[in-house]
Design an enzyme around this catalytic site. Sequence first.
Site, PDB file in Angstrom:
ATOM      1  N   GLY A  76       0.819  -1.207   0.000  1.00 50.53           N
ATOM      2  CA  GLY A  76       0.000   0.000   0.000  1.00 50.53           C
ATOM      3  C   GLY A  76       0.856   1.261   0.000  1.00 50.53           C
ATOM      4  N   ASN A  94      -6.968   3.946  10.076  1.00 49.57           N
ATOM      5  CA  ASN A  94      -6.363   2.734  10.635  1.00 49.57           C
ATOM      6  C   ASN A  94      -6.203   2.774  12.148  1.00 49.57           C
ATOM      7  OD1 ASN A  94      -4.400   4.729   9.591  1.00 49.57           O
ATOM      8  ND2 ASN A  94      -2.938   3.472  10.691  1.00 49.57           N
ATOM      9  N   GLN A 102      -7.642  -0.051   4.790  1.00 52.58           N
ATOM     10  CA  GLN A 102      -8.365  -0.654   5.919  1.00 52.58           C
ATOM     11  C   GLN A 102      -9.810  -1.028   5.578  1.00 52.58           C
ATOM     12  OE1 GLN A 102      -7.176  -1.661   8.796  1.00 52.58           O
ATOM     13  NE2 GLN A 102      -5.150  -0.730   8.733  1.00 52.58           N
ATOM     14  N   SER A 107      -3.966  -3.169   0.246  1.00 51.45           N
ATOM     15  CA  SER A 107      -2.812  -3.964   0.658  1.00 51.45           C
ATOM     16  C   SER A 107      -3.287  -5.337   1.146  1.00 51.45           C
ATOM     17  CB  SER A 107      -2.089  -3.222   1.780  1.00 51.45           C
ATOM     18  OG  SER A 107      -1.042  -4.007   2.274  1.00 51.45           O
ATOM     19  N   ALA A 108      -2.714  -6.413   0.560  1.00 51.08           N
ATOM     20  CA  ALA A 108      -3.222  -7.766   0.827  1.00 51.08           C
ATOM     21  C   ALA A 108      -3.119  -8.204   2.287  1.00 51.08           C
ATOM     22  CB  ALA A 108      -2.467  -8.765  -0.056  1.00 51.08           C
ATOM     23  N   HIS A 109      -2.048  -7.758   2.976  1.00 52.21           N
ATOM     24  CA  HIS A 109      -1.856  -8.309   4.332  1.00 52.21           C
ATOM     25  C   HIS A 109      -2.866  -7.773   5.343  1.00 52.21           C
ATOM     26  CE1 HIS A 109       0.463  -5.072   6.581  1.00 52.21           C
ATOM     27  NE2 HIS A 109       0.644  -4.638   5.355  1.00 52.21           N
ATOM     28  N   THR A 163       9.618  -8.119 -12.427  1.00 49.55           N
ATOM     29  CA  THR A 163       8.930  -9.412 -12.568  1.00 49.55           C
ATOM     30  C   THR A 163       7.859  -9.558 -11.496  1.00 49.55           C
ATOM     31  OG1 THR A 163      10.928 -10.355 -13.488  1.00 49.55           O
ATOM     32  CG2 THR A 163       9.296 -11.919 -12.671  1.00 49.55           C
ATOM     33  N   CYS A 202       3.418   1.250  12.856  1.00 44.50           N
ATOM     34  CA  CYS A 202       4.814   1.650  13.005  1.00 44.50           C
ATOM     35  C   CYS A 202       5.083   2.219  14.392  1.00 44.50           C
ATOM     36  CB  CYS A 202       5.185   2.663  11.932  1.00 44.50           C
ATOM     37  SG  CYS A 202       4.081   4.063  11.886  1.00 44.50           S
TER      38      CYS A 202
HETATM   39  N1  PLP Z   1      -2.470   2.907   4.655  1.00 47.16           N
HETATM   40  C1  PLP Z   1      -3.110   2.480   5.742  1.00 47.16           C
HETATM   41  C2  PLP Z   1      -4.403   3.105   6.132  1.00 47.16           C
HETATM   42  C3  PLP Z   1      -2.561   1.459   6.528  1.00 47.16           C
HETATM   43  O1  PLP Z   1      -3.189   1.037   7.629  1.00 47.16           O
HETATM   44  C4  PLP Z   1      -1.330   0.896   6.137  1.00 47.16           C
HETATM   45  C5  PLP Z   1      -0.691  -0.154   6.973  1.00 47.16           C
HETATM   46  O2  PLP Z   1      -0.371   0.067   8.131  1.00 47.16           O
HETATM   47  C6  PLP Z   1      -0.719   1.362   4.972  1.00 47.16           C
HETATM   48  C7  PLP Z   1      -1.312   2.365   4.248  1.00 47.16           C
HETATM   49  C8  PLP Z   1       0.560   0.791   4.485  1.00 47.16           C
HETATM   50  O3  PLP Z   1       0.325  -0.412   3.813  1.00 47.16           O
HETATM   51  P1  PLP Z   1       1.545  -1.426   3.556  1.00 47.16           P
HETATM   52  O4  PLP Z   1       1.868  -2.053   4.862  1.00 47.16           O
HETATM   53  O5  PLP Z   1       0.997  -2.411   2.556  1.00 47.16           O
HETATM   54  O6  PLP Z   1       2.647  -0.638   2.979  1.00 47.16           O
END
Ligand code: PLP
Length: 402
Positions: A71, A179, A207, A227-229, A265, A354
Site C-alpha cells: 500500500g 487505521n 483498511q 494492501s493484501a496483508h 517481474t 509503526c
Molecule cells: N495505509 C493504511 C491506512 C494502513 O493502515 C497501512 C498499513 O499500516 C498502509 C497504508 C501501508 O500499507 P503497507 O503495509 O501495505 O505498505
Amino acid sequence: MKKVYLDNASTTQLRPEVVQEMTKVLSEDYGNPSSTHSLGRNSKSILELSRKAIAKQLNASAQEIIFTSCGTEANNWILRSAVKDLKVKRIITSKIEHHAVLHTVQSLQNEFDIQVDYVAVKPNGEIDMSDLVDLLSQETHFTRKISSDKMKKWVPDDQNLNNSTEEIKTLVSLMHVNNEIGTVLDVDKVGRICEQYNALFHSDMVQSVGKTEIDLQHLHIDFMVASAHKFHGPKGVGFAFVKKNSGLQPLFYGGEQEKGLRPGTEAVHQIAGMAKALDVSYTNLETERNHISDLKNYLITQLEIEFPSFVINGTSDGIYTILNVLLPFSDDKTAMILFNLDMKGIAASRGSACQSGSIKPSHVLAEMLSNEDLKKPSLRISFSHFNTKEDIDLLIFGLKSI
Ligand code: PLP
C-alpha cells in the site's frame, strides 16, 4: 499460554485457503509471466485471472488494477506522479492520514512548488465536509505570483499584483477508513464534491478493502490503494486502482510489466494469494462482519462494566474491525500497558503499526484529544473473524490485572 491476537489493523493472519493457493503457485507455477513458453503463459494466465477476480470484487475493469509491492508504494506512486506528471499544484488532505500519505505529501511539498491544505478534523475524528467544500471553493481565488526574484508562490487573487494566472489542478487525498480510530469517510459524498470542483480524488482504502462493499464504478474516484496483508493475504503485495486514461507515469523504470507502470517481474504467488484472500473475504463478508460486530459490541459492554469511565476515541459507528479506547488508568500504569498485555499473550496496539509499542503519541489522536487525554493510555483493539469471545474475556482479564 493462549495467544490473543487483537492487532488486525497492523496485519492479519493468512487464511488457510490463501496458504494453499500460494504454496501451489510457488511450487508448480514458477514460470516468468513475460516468457512465451507454456510455463510462462501459465503464470501470465494466473496473473490476469487474479487481476480480473480483484476487479470484479470492486466493480472495476481489470485494466484499472495495477499490482504493487504494498500500500505504501501505491500511495507514493499515485501522489508523486499526480504532482510530477499530471501537474497537480494543490493537495488537500488531512492530518490523520497514514504516514504513507502524510510523509509523501510533505516530501512533495518540499520538492515541488505545490500548495498543501489540511482539511479540519472534528473532535470525533471525522473529516469536516463543510471545511472540505470551503477549501475547494477557495481555489479559484488563488493564482500563481511570479516575483522578480523568480520565487513562485500561491497567493490570493487580491495580492497578486502582476496578475499572472494559472489554473490550479487539485487532488484530494482522504482515506476511507482510519487505521487508528476506525472512522469511516463517506467516499461517495467526497467523490461527488471533488467532481463538482473538478478535483482529482485519491483514497487510501487499505483498511476497508475486503471488509466493506466497494463499488468503484459508481464512486467518483480516480485512484485508490489496497494492501493484501490487511485482508488475510500475504505481506509484500498490494494494488492500485487507477482510472482509465489517468495519465499516470511510473515511479521507476524497467520492463513492460503492468503496462510499464510498475516494472519488475511480477510476484505471481503473492498476487494469486491476494486474489484468493479478497475472494474469500467477500464471499464470507456478511457472516464475518456479523461475528466481528458481535465481538466488538461484547467488548464495549464488558468495558462499560469493568471500566465505566472509558471513552471511545472516534465515533461509535466506526468500522466493525477497529475499536480505539481511552482507558481510565493511572500514569504509572500507562507506559507499560502494551508490555503488560504482551506478557499475558495479548497483542494489541497503541496507535498505527509503526508506532506499536512506542511511547510517541499517535499523530491521529494528537489531532483529536486534549493534551491531558493524550497522556492517558489509548488502546487500539482490532479484530478479525479468527477472534472469539474468549479472546475478549482474556483481554478484559488482562486489563483488570494491570
Ligand atoms: N495505509 C493504511 C491506512 C494502513 O493502515 C497501512 C498499513 O499500516 C498502509 C497504508 C501501508 O500499507 P503497507 O503495509 O501495505 O505498505
